[in-house]
Design an enzyme around this catalytic site. Structure first.
Site, PDB file in Angstrom:
ATOM      1  N   ARG A  77       0.815  -1.220   0.000  1.00  0.00           N
ATOM      2  CA  ARG A  77       0.000   0.000   0.000  1.00  0.00           C
ATOM      3  C   ARG A  77       0.846   1.266   0.000  1.00  0.00           C
ATOM      4  O   ARG A  77       0.373   2.328  -0.400  1.00  0.00           O
ATOM      5  CB  ARG A  77      -1.007  -0.036   1.145  1.00  0.00           C
ATOM      6  CG  ARG A  77      -2.128  -1.056   0.869  1.00  0.00           C
ATOM      7  CD  ARG A  77      -3.107  -1.145   2.016  1.00  0.00           C
ATOM      8  NE  ARG A  77      -2.496  -1.665   3.218  1.00  0.00           N
ATOM      9  CZ  ARG A  77      -2.530  -2.928   3.613  1.00  0.00           C
ATOM     10  NH1 ARG A  77      -3.163  -3.821   2.876  1.00  0.00           N
ATOM     11  NH2 ARG A  77      -1.947  -3.304   4.724  1.00  0.00           N
ATOM     12  N   GLU A 114       5.830 -11.151  14.125  1.00  0.00           N
ATOM     13  CA  GLU A 114       5.343 -11.787  15.342  1.00  0.00           C
ATOM     14  C   GLU A 114       5.622 -13.293  15.324  1.00  0.00           C
ATOM     15  O   GLU A 114       6.004 -13.872  16.326  1.00  0.00           O
ATOM     16  CB  GLU A 114       3.844 -11.522  15.495  1.00  0.00           C
ATOM     17  CG  GLU A 114       3.303 -11.942  16.833  1.00  0.00           C
ATOM     18  CD  GLU A 114       1.857 -11.517  17.031  1.00  0.00           C
ATOM     19  OE1 GLU A 114       1.311 -11.860  18.086  1.00  0.00           O
ATOM     20  OE2 GLU A 114       1.286 -10.872  16.131  1.00  0.00           O
TER      21      GLU A 114
END
Length: 194
Positions: A77, A114
């Protein structure tokens, strides 16, 4: 002083911040339970809203003291925002891509996620030593992608003058981590919760 589009499209006497915030969709429990996903696609779907969004960035980066020589956008994006901002500023645009997507010689930087890691790449001829670069993405969460992008640009001798994003998720600590590394940041909106 606001640009004409900012004034024209700040509807119902809303500030630019309020107007943009009203066009970000929150999707609960996506992509995982407990996550409040901030979806920016409504900002892009409406031409008036998209103009206000881009003008908010342009208004800042027209200032000669912070005007970039090049805009670098983070996959994916950041490409949407970065290319339009670069066009409006009349400067070049360079994409920082996920590993394996660029055809020429690259430098790469791996960063932790993560649950694992990811790698981003940049063409070795994308910037010149001393170029003043604006690094842009849609959102700052943990800061890993933007930090990796900054390191790539610095490997090639560029100076990252600022990192920019539409949304900061401050609870995830990315903006604090980026500022602690010395990167100046500009975000249009802060959202608590993630």
């Amino acid at each position: 002083m606001p640009t004409p589009a900012l004034t024209r499209y700040s509807m119902q006497n809303l500030s630019v911040d309020q107007y943009l915030r009203a066009h970000i969709r929150t999707v609960p429990d996506w992509p995982a339970p407990g996550v409040q996903f901030r979806d920016i696609t409504p900002l892009l779907q409406d031409a008036k809203v998209f103009r206000v969004l881009i003008d908010a960035f342009i208004h800042r980066y027209m200032d000669p003291s912070i005007r970039p020589d090049v805009v670098a956008g983070l996959d994916a994006r950041g490409f949407i925002l970065g290319a339009v901002v670069a066009y409006e500023l009349n400067v070049g645009f360079v994409p920082i891509r996920k590993k394996g997507k660029l055809p020429f010689t690259t430098v790469e930087e791996t960063y932790e996620l993560e649950y694992g890691s990811a790698t981003v790449e940049l063409h070795t001829d994308a910037v010149k030593p001393g170029d003043r670069v604006l690094l842009i993405d849609d959102l700052i969460a943990t800061g890993g992608t933007m930090m990796a992008g900054m390191k790539l640009l610095e490997k090639l001798g560029a100076q990252v003058i600022e990192g920019a994003a539409i949304v900061d998720l401050p609870e995830l600590g990315g903006s604090d981590k980026l500022r602690a590394s010395g990167l100046a940041l500009f975000t249009l909106l802060d959202f608590s919760g993630h």
